[in-house]
Design a protein around this motif. Structure first.
Motif, PDB file in Angstrom:
ATOM      1  N   TYR A  39      -6.654  -1.645   3.568  1.00 31.21           N
ATOM      2  CA  TYR A  39      -6.770  -1.192   4.949  1.00 31.21           C
ATOM      3  C   TYR A  39      -6.136  -2.183   5.920  1.00 31.21           C
ATOM      4  O   TYR A  39      -5.582  -1.787   6.951  1.00 31.21           O
ATOM      5  N   THR A  40      -6.187  -3.456   5.585  1.00 30.21           N
ATOM      6  CA  THR A  40      -5.458  -4.436   6.388  1.00 30.21           C
ATOM      7  C   THR A  40      -3.961  -4.228   6.255  1.00 30.21           C
ATOM      8  O   THR A  40      -3.218  -4.251   7.250  1.00 30.21           O
ATOM      9  N   LEU A  41      -3.491  -3.991   5.023  1.00 32.04           N
ATOM     10  CA  LEU A  41      -2.066  -3.753   4.801  1.00 32.04           C
ATOM     11  C   LEU A  41      -1.599  -2.509   5.547  1.00 32.04           C
ATOM     12  O   LEU A  41      -0.502  -2.487   6.117  1.00 32.04           O
ATOM     13  N   ARG A  42      -2.411  -1.467   5.576  1.00 33.22           N
ATOM     14  CA  ARG A  42      -2.048  -0.260   6.312  1.00 33.22           C
ATOM     15  C   ARG A  42      -1.879  -0.547   7.791  1.00 33.22           C
ATOM     16  O   ARG A  42      -1.092   0.105   8.483  1.00 33.22           O
ATOM     17  N   SER A  43      -2.615  -1.534   8.291  1.00 34.69           N
ATOM     18  CA  SER A  43      -2.512  -1.892   9.701  1.00 34.69           C
ATOM     19  C   SER A  43      -1.262  -2.704  10.001  1.00 34.69           C
ATOM     20  O   SER A  43      -0.579  -2.457  10.993  1.00 34.69           O
ATOM     21  N   VAL A  44      -0.956  -3.677   9.140  1.00 32.07           N
ATOM     22  CA  VAL A  44       0.125  -4.608   9.455  1.00 32.07           C
ATOM     23  C   VAL A  44       1.464  -4.199   8.869  1.00 32.07           C
ATOM     24  O   VAL A  44       2.517  -4.611   9.360  1.00 32.07           O
ATOM     25  N   ASN A  45       1.451  -3.381   7.802  1.00 36.20           N
ATOM     26  CA  ASN A  45       2.710  -2.964   7.178  1.00 36.20           C
ATOM     27  C   ASN A  45       2.528  -1.609   6.498  1.00 36.20           C
ATOM     28  O   ASN A  45       2.453  -1.512   5.271  1.00 36.20           O
ATOM     29  N   PRO A  46       2.456  -0.544   7.285  1.00 38.08           N
ATOM     30  CA  PRO A  46       2.202   0.775   6.706  1.00 38.08           C
ATOM     31  C   PRO A  46       3.287   1.234   5.738  1.00 38.08           C
ATOM     32  O   PRO A  46       3.020   2.071   4.872  1.00 38.08           O
ATOM     33  N   VAL A  47       4.505   0.692   5.850  1.00 32.94           N
ATOM     34  CA  VAL A  47       5.585   1.087   4.941  1.00 32.94           C
ATOM     35  C   VAL A  47       5.233   0.719   3.502  1.00 32.94           C
ATOM     36  O   VAL A  47       5.545   1.443   2.551  1.00 32.94           O
ATOM     37  N   GLU A  48       4.582  -0.418   3.329  1.00 35.54           N
ATOM     38  CA  GLU A  48       4.263  -0.910   1.994  1.00 35.54           C
ATOM     39  C   GLU A  48       2.845  -0.563   1.554  1.00 35.54           C
ATOM     40  O   GLU A  48       2.444  -0.903   0.440  1.00 35.54           O
ATOM     41  N   SER A  49       2.085   0.102   2.379  1.00 37.08           N
ATOM     42  CA  SER A  49       0.681   0.342   2.051  1.00 37.08           C
ATOM     43  C   SER A  49       0.535   1.446   1.018  1.00 37.08           C
ATOM     44  O   SER A  49       1.354   2.365   0.955  1.00 37.08           O
ATOM     45  N   PRO A  50      -0.512   1.362   0.202  1.00 32.19           N
ATOM     46  CA  PRO A  50      -0.740   2.400  -0.802  1.00 32.19           C
ATOM     47  C   PRO A  50      -1.207   3.690  -0.168  1.00 32.19           C
ATOM     48  O   PRO A  50      -1.695   3.711   0.965  1.00 32.19           O
ATOM     49  N   SER A  51      -1.053   4.788  -0.901  1.00 31.26           N
ATOM     50  CA  SER A  51      -1.521   6.072  -0.398  1.00 31.26           C
ATOM     51  C   SER A  51      -3.050   6.098  -0.406  1.00 31.26           C
ATOM     52  O   SER A  51      -3.701   5.279  -1.037  1.00 31.26           O
ATOM     53  N   TYR A  52      -3.591   7.048   0.295  1.00 32.34           N
ATOM     54  CA  TYR A  52      -5.040   7.187   0.355  1.00 32.34           C
ATOM     55  C   TYR A  52      -5.604   7.831  -0.894  1.00 32.34           C
ATOM     56  O   TYR A  52      -6.805   7.769  -1.153  1.00 32.34           O
ATOM     57  N   GLY A  53      -4.779   8.485  -1.675  1.00 31.36           N
ATOM     58  CA  GLY A  53      -5.256   9.094  -2.903  1.00 31.36           C
ATOM     59  C   GLY A  53      -6.175  10.278  -2.683  1.00 31.36           C
ATOM     60  O   GLY A  53      -7.057  10.558  -3.481  1.00 31.36           O
ATOM     61  N   VAL A  54      -5.951  11.010  -1.597  1.00 28.33           N
ATOM     62  CA  VAL A  54      -6.775  12.183  -1.283  1.00 28.33           C
ATOM     63  C   VAL A  54      -5.862  13.400  -1.260  1.00 28.33           C
ATOM     64  O   VAL A  54      -4.648  13.280  -1.091  1.00 28.33           O
ATOM     65  N   PRO A  55      -6.420  14.587  -1.420  1.00 34.83           N
ATOM     66  CA  PRO A  55      -5.605  15.809  -1.366  1.00 34.83           C
ATOM     67  C   PRO A  55      -4.785  15.898  -0.082  1.00 34.83           C
ATOM     68  O   PRO A  55      -5.295  15.661   1.003  1.00 34.83           O
ATOM     69  N   GLY A  56      -3.493  16.167  -0.248  1.00 36.25           N
ATOM     70  CA  GLY A  56      -2.604  16.228   0.888  1.00 36.25           C
ATOM     71  C   GLY A  56      -1.831  14.941   1.121  1.00 36.25           C
ATOM     72  O   GLY A  56      -0.911  14.883   1.928  1.00 36.25           O
ATOM     73  N   ASP A  57      -2.183  13.853   0.395  1.00 38.99           N
ATOM     74  CA  ASP A  57      -1.500  12.563   0.548  1.00 38.99           C
ATOM     75  C   ASP A  57      -0.866  12.172  -0.784  1.00 38.99           C
ATOM     76  O   ASP A  57      -1.006  11.043  -1.230  1.00 38.99           O
ATOM     77  N   GLU A  58      -0.150  13.120  -1.384  1.00 35.47           N
ATOM     78  CA  GLU A  58       0.486  12.831  -2.668  1.00 35.47           C
ATOM     79  C   GLU A  58       1.780  12.053  -2.450  1.00 35.47           C
ATOM     80  O   GLU A  58       2.399  12.144  -1.406  1.00 35.47           O
TER      81      GLU A  58
END
Length: 225
Positions: free
Chosen positions: A206-225
């Motif tokens: 969640y920190t990575l999603r804040s500072v570098n969304p390009v490199e952040s992992p997916s959420y792994g939920v339906p619709g975020d494949e």
């Protein structure tokens, strides 16, 4: 109606608080921490304004002892307050006003301070400090805090049953690395451990999603494949 721990991880520089109480939603009004500055717990007949005020003092370079002394001097009702603070060197300070409720006491060590009121016995904060200092320093601070809180409960905790618990950890950003709360439950500290076990493996994502969304992992939920 509360027992708490404020602590610093010497390895990472993180600050954190864990707190439990018989009253609901204890962490929402008692736990305050700021990256690079320190942590403040304000409890008993709680004045939540003391938390941010204490963090401002620590951020401006006050030691934990100076921070608590200033807060007490400025507070109109200091006799009703219990305050713990830790600064960026790991020094700690605590205050228990003369009108703190029930059996109350505190204990401190380097990088840790514990305080409680309406306690079942006067060994609880000392048992918590001992537990924190005995934890593996390579562990995440969040786990060390929950372990310390559980040790306080095992040592007797409050005179009555606890109903809420929370844990706050700050790292290098303006937002918390972990901010977990059990606002009302029959076994809040056990529930807090379960929340930590869920949060810890993914908290840095969640920190990575804040500072570098390009490199952040997916959420792994339906619709975020």
């Amino acid at each position: 109606m509360t027992f708490s721990v404020v602590a610093r991880c010497a390895r990472t520089g993180q600050f954190g608080i864990a707190v439990s109480s018989s009253s609901p939603a204890v962490a929402s009004r008692c736990a305050f921490a700021r990256a690079g500055a320190g942590a403040v717990a304000t409890q008993n007949i709680t004045d939540p304004s003391l938390g941010p005020a204490g963090l401002d003092l620590l951020e401006r370079g006050a030691t934990a002892e100076e921070c608590v002394a200033i807060l007490v001097r400025r507070s109109e009702f200091a006799a009703y307050r219990q305050i713990s603070a830790i600064d960026d060197t790991g020094l700690t300070a605590v205050w228990s006003g003369e009108k703190t409720l029930g059996l109350y006491t505190t204990a401190t060590g380097h990088n840790v301070a514990c305080a409680g009121n309406l306690l079942a016995n006067d060994t609880v904060p000392a048992a918590m400090v001992e537990a924190f200092l005995a934890t593996d320093t390579t562990m995440e601070l969040g786990q060390r805090l929950v372990t310390t809180l559980a040790a306080g409960l095992k040592a007797g905790g409050e005179a009555g049953p606890v109903r809420s618990a929370g844990m706050l950890v700050v790292d290098t950003h303006s937002w918390p690395l972990a901010d977990l709360r059990v606002d009302w439950h029959d076994t809040p500290i056990a529930q807090l451990q379960d929340l930590w076990d869920l949060w810890q493996p993914q908290m840095r994502d969640y920190t990575l999603r804040s500072v570098n969304p390009v490199e952040s992992p997916s959420y792994g939920v339906p619709g975020d494949e």
